[in-house]
Design a protein around this motif. Structure first.
Motif, PDB file in Angstrom:
ATOM      1  N   UNK A 165      37.767  30.871  45.049  1.00  0.00           N
ATOM      2  CA  UNK A 165      38.607  32.027  45.380  1.00  0.00           C
ATOM      3  C   UNK A 165      37.957  32.899  46.449  1.00  0.00           C
ATOM      4  N   UNK A 166      36.642  33.033  46.409  1.00  0.00           N
ATOM      5  CA  UNK A 166      35.934  33.824  47.410  1.00  0.00           C
ATOM      6  C   UNK A 166      36.036  33.189  48.796  1.00  0.00           C
ATOM      7  N   UNK A 167      35.972  31.863  48.840  1.00  0.00           N
ATOM      8  CA  UNK A 167      36.092  31.166  50.124  1.00  0.00           C
ATOM      9  C   UNK A 167      37.465  31.389  50.741  1.00  0.00           C
ATOM     10  N   UNK A 168      38.489  31.419  49.901  1.00  0.00           N
ATOM     11  CA  UNK A 168      39.853  31.662  50.397  1.00  0.00           C
ATOM     12  C   UNK A 168      39.988  33.104  50.867  1.00  0.00           C
ATOM     13  N   UNK A 169      39.492  34.029  50.068  1.00  0.00           N
ATOM     14  CA  UNK A 169      39.607  35.446  50.406  1.00  0.00           C
ATOM     15  C   UNK A 169      38.876  35.785  51.703  1.00  0.00           C
ATOM     16  N   UNK A 170      37.744  35.117  51.942  1.00  0.00           N
ATOM     17  CA  UNK A 170      36.972  35.383  53.155  1.00  0.00           C
ATOM     18  C   UNK A 170      37.534  34.688  54.377  1.00  0.00           C
ATOM     19  N   UNK A 171      38.383  33.665  54.145  1.00  0.00           N
ATOM     20  CA  UNK A 171      38.929  32.889  55.249  1.00  0.00           C
ATOM     21  C   UNK A 171      38.081  31.704  55.630  1.00  0.00           C
ATOM     22  N   UNK A 172      36.942  31.503  54.954  1.00  0.00           N
ATOM     23  CA  UNK A 172      36.092  30.354  55.247  1.00  0.00           C
ATOM     24  C   UNK A 172      36.868  29.054  55.065  1.00  0.00           C
ATOM     25  N   UNK A 173      37.622  28.980  54.005  1.00  0.00           N
ATOM     26  CA  UNK A 173      38.590  27.897  53.758  1.00  0.00           C
ATOM     27  C   UNK A 173      39.888  28.618  53.414  1.00  0.00           C
ATOM     28  N   UNK A 174      40.853  28.664  54.305  1.00  0.00           N
ATOM     29  CA  UNK A 174      42.001  29.573  54.124  1.00  0.00           C
ATOM     30  C   UNK A 174      43.000  29.171  53.049  1.00  0.00           C
ATOM     31  N   UNK A 175      42.903  27.956  52.510  1.00  0.00           N
ATOM     32  CA  UNK A 175      43.831  27.505  51.476  1.00  0.00           C
ATOM     33  C   UNK A 175      43.023  26.787  50.400  1.00  0.00           C
ATOM     34  N   UNK A 176      43.433  26.945  49.170  1.00  0.00           N
ATOM     35  CA  UNK A 176      42.684  26.260  48.133  1.00  0.00           C
ATOM     36  C   UNK A 176      43.405  26.167  46.812  1.00  0.00           C
ATOM     37  N   UNK A 177      42.736  25.526  45.895  1.00  0.00           N
ATOM     38  CA  UNK A 177      43.239  25.285  44.548  1.00  0.00           C
ATOM     39  C   UNK A 177      42.362  26.089  43.604  1.00  0.00           C
ATOM     40  N   UNK A 178      42.977  26.992  42.828  1.00  0.00           N
ATOM     41  CA  UNK A 178      42.189  27.930  42.040  1.00  0.00           C
ATOM     42  C   UNK A 178      43.044  28.495  40.908  1.00  0.00           C
ATOM     43  N   UNK A 179      42.409  29.035  39.886  1.00  0.00           N
ATOM     44  CA  UNK A 179      43.168  29.663  38.794  1.00  0.00           C
ATOM     45  C   UNK A 179      43.764  30.980  39.282  1.00  0.00           C
ATOM     46  N   UNK A 180      44.942  31.302  38.793  1.00  0.00           N
ATOM     47  CA  UNK A 180      45.707  32.391  39.404  1.00  0.00           C
ATOM     48  C   UNK A 180      45.148  33.785  39.161  1.00  0.00           C
ATOM     49  N   UNK A 181      44.496  34.025  38.017  1.00  0.00           N
ATOM     50  CA  UNK A 181      44.069  35.399  37.736  1.00  0.00           C
ATOM     51  C   UNK A 181      43.002  35.869  38.720  1.00  0.00           C
ATOM     52  N   UNK A 182      42.182  34.936  39.242  1.00  0.00           N
ATOM     53  CA  UNK A 182      41.169  35.324  40.221  1.00  0.00           C
ATOM     54  C   UNK A 182      41.812  35.807  41.515  1.00  0.00           C
ATOM     55  N   UNK A 183      42.948  35.215  41.867  1.00  0.00           N
ATOM     56  CA  UNK A 183      43.669  35.645  43.064  1.00  0.00           C
ATOM     57  C   UNK A 183      44.164  37.075  42.883  1.00  0.00           C
ATOM     58  N   UNK A 184      44.717  37.367  41.706  1.00  0.00           N
ATOM     59  CA  UNK A 184      45.192  38.731  41.450  1.00  0.00           C
ATOM     60  C   UNK A 184      44.038  39.732  41.454  1.00  0.00           C
ATOM     61  N   UNK A 185      42.906  39.333  40.882  1.00  0.00           N
ATOM     62  CA  UNK A 185      41.745  40.223  40.888  1.00  0.00           C
ATOM     63  C   UNK A 185      41.320  40.566  42.315  1.00  0.00           C
ATOM     64  N   UNK A 186      41.239  39.552  43.171  1.00  0.00           N
ATOM     65  CA  UNK A 186      40.789  39.763  44.548  1.00  0.00           C
ATOM     66  C   UNK A 186      41.822  40.542  45.357  1.00  0.00           C
ATOM     67  N   UNK A 187      43.095  40.240  45.152  1.00  0.00           N
ATOM     68  CA  UNK A 187      44.145  40.967  45.871  1.00  0.00           C
ATOM     69  C   UNK A 187      44.142  42.444  45.472  1.00  0.00           C
ATOM     70  N   UNK A 188      43.931  42.714  44.187  1.00  0.00           N
ATOM     71  CA  UNK A 188      43.886  44.100  43.721  1.00  0.00           C
ATOM     72  C   UNK A 188      42.707  44.853  44.320  1.00  0.00           C
ATOM     73  N   UNK A 189      41.640  44.114  44.649  1.00  0.00           N
ATOM     74  CA  UNK A 189      40.465  44.730  45.254  1.00  0.00           C
ATOM     75  C   UNK A 189      40.597  44.854  46.775  1.00  0.00           C
ATOM     76  N   UNK A 190      41.727  44.385  47.320  1.00  0.00           N
ATOM     77  CA  UNK A 190      41.980  44.554  48.747  1.00  0.00           C
ATOM     78  C   UNK A 190      41.793  43.324  49.604  1.00  0.00           C
ATOM     79  N   UNK A 191      41.475  42.179  49.006  1.00  0.00           N
ATOM     80  CA  UNK A 191      41.280  40.961  49.799  1.00  0.00           C
ATOM     81  C   UNK A 191      42.628  40.406  50.269  1.00  0.00           C
ATOM     82  N   UNK A 192      42.648  39.777  51.451  1.00  0.00           N
ATOM     83  CA  UNK A 192      43.900  39.206  51.978  1.00  0.00           C
ATOM     84  C   UNK A 192      44.175  37.831  51.372  1.00  0.00           C
TER      85      UNK A 192
END
Length: 343
Positions: free
Chosen positions: A221-248
């Motif tokens: 999820x961190x790799x996706x949020x940073x753009x290092x790897x812009x697409x990935x396969x990950x559990x959904x709650x981590x995406x919500x956590x990062x989006x809530x913290x301001x990650x794109x």
């Protein structure tokens, strides 16, 4: 598939002791239920893969209702937890009271080996039947789907299907967790290979895009949020956590359906604190426990607590529900197939 264990008698005996508390000795708990007053202090040990911050919040909320129960935690990834359990079994018996981790097939295996006590879960009727073990050895505590996540700064059009990830345009742009480390990733490998719409042909095509394989869902999820790897396969709650913290970062639920784990909870048959352990498990699936799960960005296992902000309604998510016996039997081979294709 399961075998009954001697822990059933222990659970029944403990239940009788608790039943002996009169109504006059009971105090209302935070959720309105009766909690024993003057109950003896006890300590339980929980093995879990929950993030430390989240399990700390769970224990704090539980102790508001049951302050006499001390909860000690050993936290690790699912692979490390299962290795520890096997080591302790070999040495004599498991040192934990409760396991809160992994997936249903893992618990199916433990139950079949007589490692788990039968539960007497409160308020079962309110729970999604998909998270209930028919023989009562474990109960799911949250719905954790694996989804497609993407960096909103780097991706204009979100992928909407698993098949889309095999398009050559995604070559060298993908990231996935390692099934040797992540229990959810191991489960997913078996589900994908069992799924008629996907199978080994899809997994082979996905491997041709050379995804980066990282240890677990967190780094993915961190790799996706940073753009290092812009697409990935990950559990959904981590995406919500990062989006809530301001990650794109945003989530897409593939149209073929999503595999999910239910983070089951079960009590080890060797536990000397069955009643206290049952109280902890009951809290996890209670309305208050599930409201906390939603606040922690998880999808709930009951329908009366809503879903996290920004998440779709449960009825709008297509969940893949494979035969768990098949998944349990094929998971090791599925991980081996994954490793052969991706490493």
């Amino acid at each position: 598939m399961h075998r009954k264990t001697g822990a059933v008698a222990a659970l029944a005996a403990t239940a009788i002791v608790l039943a002996g508390c009169s109504a006059a000795e009971a105090e209302p708990a935070a959720d309105g239920s009766a909690a024993p007053s003057g109950a003896e202090a006890s300590t339980i040990t929980v093995y879990t893969s929950e993030p430390q911050e989240k399990i700390d919040e769970i224990i704090a909320a539980f102790n508001e209702q049951r302050p006499e129960i001390t909860v000690e935690v050993f936290r690790a990834g699912t692979g490390d937890l299962t290795a520890r359990i096997e080591s302790e079994r070999a040495a004599g018996e498991v040192q934990a009271d409760v396991l809160l981790a992994a997936d249903a097939p893992t618990f199916e295996g433990y139950a079949a080996e007589g490692l788990l006590a039968e539960l007497d879960t409160a308020d079962e009727a309110a729970l999604d039947p998909a998270v209930l073990d028919a023989e009562g050895y474990y109960v799911g505590t949250r719905i954790i789907p694996t989804v497609i996540a993407y960096n909103t700064d780097a991706v204009e059009s979100a992928p909407t299907s698993w098949q889309e990830l095999t398009d050559p345009s995604y070559a060298d742009r993908l990231v996935m967790p390692n099934p040797d480390v992540s229990g959810a990733a191991a489960f997913n490998a078996a589900v994908w290979l069992d799924e008629e719409q996907l199978g080994e042909e899809w997994l082979t095509a996905l491997a041709e895009n050379q995804p980066v394989i990282v240890d677990s869902n967190g780094p993915a999820s961190q790799a996706i949020a940073s753009g290092a790897q812009p697409v990935g396969v990950v559990v959904d709650y981590l995406v919500r956590d990062l989006a809530a913290a301001g990650s794109p970062i945003a989530v897409s639920y593939p149209e073929e359906g999503v595999p999910f784990v239910s983070q089951p909870a079960g009590i080890f048959a060797s536990s000397d604190e069955v009643a206290a352990s049952q109280a902890f498990v009951d809290f996890l699936v209670s309305a208050e426990g599930q409201q906390l799960a939603v606040e922690q960005a998880y999808l709930p296992v009951r329908g009366d607590v809503g879903t996290p902000e920004g998440a779709p309604a449960m009825a709008d998510i297509a969940l893949l529900n494979p035969d768990l016996d098949v998944i349990a039997e094929t998971k090791a081979d599925a991980v081996a197939t994954f490793n052969a294709l991706f490493q």
